[in-house]
Design an enzyme around this catalytic site. Structure first.
Site, short mmCIF file in Angstrom:
data_model
loop_
_atom_site.label_atom_id
_atom_site.label_comp_id
_atom_site.label_asym_id
_atom_site.label_seq_id
_atom_site.Cartn_x
_atom_site.Cartn_y
_atom_site.Cartn_z
N HIS A 73 93.29 -30.91 -0.41
CA HIS A 73 94.46 -30.08 -0.01
C HIS A 73 94.10 -29.08 1.08
O HIS A 73 93.04 -28.46 1.06
CB HIS A 73 95.11 -29.40 -1.21
CG HIS A 73 94.27 -28.38 -1.93
ND1 HIS A 73 94.32 -27.04 -1.62
CD2 HIS A 73 93.38 -28.48 -2.94
CE1 HIS A 73 93.50 -26.37 -2.42
NE2 HIS A 73 92.91 -27.22 -3.24
N ASP A 190 87.94 -23.73 -0.71
CA ASP A 190 88.87 -24.45 -1.60
C ASP A 190 90.19 -24.58 -0.84
O ASP A 190 90.92 -23.61 -0.72
CB ASP A 190 89.05 -23.66 -2.89
CG ASP A 190 90.12 -24.23 -3.80
OD1 ASP A 190 90.58 -25.35 -3.55
OD2 ASP A 190 90.50 -23.53 -4.75
N GLU A 224 99.07 -27.73 -3.24
CA GLU A 224 98.19 -27.83 -4.41
C GLU A 224 98.06 -26.51 -5.14
O GLU A 224 98.04 -26.46 -6.37
CB GLU A 224 96.80 -28.34 -3.98
CG GLU A 224 95.93 -28.80 -5.15
CD GLU A 224 95.16 -27.69 -5.86
OE1 GLU A 224 94.63 -27.92 -6.94
OE2 GLU A 224 95.10 -26.55 -5.33
N GLU A 225 97.93 -25.41 -4.38
CA GLU A 225 97.62 -24.13 -5.02
C GLU A 225 98.76 -23.62 -5.92
O GLU A 225 98.57 -22.69 -6.69
CB GLU A 225 97.26 -23.07 -3.97
CG GLU A 225 95.91 -23.30 -3.28
CD GLU A 225 94.69 -23.14 -4.20
OE1 GLU A 225 94.87 -22.81 -5.38
OE2 GLU A 225 93.57 -23.37 -3.71
N ASP A 245 87.87 -31.96 -4.48
CA ASP A 245 88.20 -30.53 -4.52
C ASP A 245 86.97 -29.77 -5.04
O ASP A 245 86.09 -30.35 -5.67
CB ASP A 245 89.43 -30.30 -5.40
CG ASP A 245 90.21 -29.05 -5.01
OD1 ASP A 245 89.64 -28.16 -4.34
OD2 ASP A 245 91.40 -28.95 -5.40
#
Ligand SMILES: [Zn+2]
Length: 348
Positions: A73, A190, A224-225, A245
């Protein structure tokens, strides 16, 4: 088999460039454009954007009977203007899950709906030791006490609105990227590290003139987050999903900054045992430095796809990232190990 050569210089340069593109969830176009442009230089990929703004790159394989998807992501933590305070400063609402302490003192950019960019910093509303004494250390950091001090002359809501700022404007956090002794220190590793790993793997296949064993989709996710990135957009024909990830490093974890990690369980339960076993055998065969770990407070786009009804086997691998959702750090060794693992998966 010998894995194709990984261009480590490209990996670090591409990652550094991506880290410097702001892309908080909901406002990730600048990051996505950067990735799309990089992937567009590989003619073997077909690129398309989903309605939701994710990028799907398709590559034909030596076989097409069991298509696979790999995902990472590009969206990151960030914030949005919640309120313009009576003193002209801003209250924020968080995008993604993190502790307010983790962004105290950080520089930020506010993107106005009119297209302006304003600089500022995120501070406690009682920041000065000379004025507030012990309250500076004793105050709880939360959405009520943290504010953005804008680098403009404003002491009132009117002056702040005059530069175009309104409730709902996106705010990005400065990544502060630095590469030292093979360490990459930055916010938002990330999962920009994961995206850089996928792009570097595609480049390695391209330069070696190799095709994946199966038709492969590379899905660059953009929500995604907040939990639903891969809930839509991965073609239903896929039989497997490899999520790339970050691995969670800290006390009690096996993950570190020098290995790739296979996550066998996170907050949403175990990943697919058979696929995880196959990845372990691949890593053993190819001498890839890896760990196996469990992440206690963690969800991935794999969970999002499964909960949305995806009928696939799923596994999660990634580079160890220290101080995740804070000022993060990893090492080139972990990035290379994860890229090798992705290549081994693609070619087998
Ligand atoms: Zn992530």
């Amino acid at each position: 088999m010998t894995l194709p050569t990984i261009d480590q210089k490209f990996l670090v340069e591409f990652l550094t460039g991506l880290l410097n593109k702001p892309s908080p969830t909901g406002f990730s176009e600048m990051g996505m454009d950067y990735v799309r442009q990089a992937l567009a230089s590989f003619p073997e990929l077909d690129l398309m954007l989903t309605h939701k703004g994710a990028l799907l790159a398709t590559q034909s394989g030596q076989r097409q009977d069991e298509p696979r998807a790999l995902t990472a992501h590009v969206d990151t933590l960030g914030a949005m203007v919640k309120e313009i305070k009576s003193n002209g400063r801003l209250k924020l609402t968080q995008i993604g899950g993190y502790s307010w302490n983790a962004i105290e003192g950080e520089g930020c950019t506010v993107y106005t709906h009119t297209g302006n960019q304003l600089r500022g910093s995120i501070l406690l509303d009682k920041a000065s030791s000379h004025v507030f004494g012990a309250e500076v250390s004793e105050s709880k950091r939360d959405e009520k006490t943290m504010e953005v001090r804008l680098d403009i002359r404003s002491n009132s809501p009117g002056e702040t609105r005059a530069v175009g700022i309104q409730v709902g404007d996106f705010v990005s956090l400065d990544p502060r990227v630095e590469v030292v002794n093979g360490f990459i220190r930055s916010r938002h590793l990330d999962d920009k590290a994961g995206v850089a790993i996928l792009v570097t793997a595609v480049k390695a296949l391209h330069e070696a003139g190799l095709k994946p064993a199966q038709k492969s989709y590379f899905f660059i996710s953009n929500y995604e987050e907040v939990g639903h990135g891969a809930a839509a957009g991965i073609p239903p024909e896929v039989t497997e999903l490899l999520v790339v990830d970050m691995a969670a490093v800290g006390n009690g974890q096996t993950s570190d900054e020098f290995h790739a990690t296979l996550c066998v369980k996170d907050s949403h339960g175990p990943y697919h045992y058979g696929m995880s076993q196959r990845l372990r055998r691949l890593a053993d065969t190819e001498n890839i430095p890896y760990q196996v770990d469990i992440y206690p407070y963690y969800g991935s786009d794999g969970g999002a796809f499964w909960r949305a009804g995806g009928d696939v086997a799923e596994a999660l691998i990634g580079p160890g990232v220290d101080a995740s959702h804070n000022y993060e750090r990893t090492h080139l060794d972990a990035l290379v190990a994860t890229t090798q693992w992705v290549l081994a998966y693609l070619l087998n």
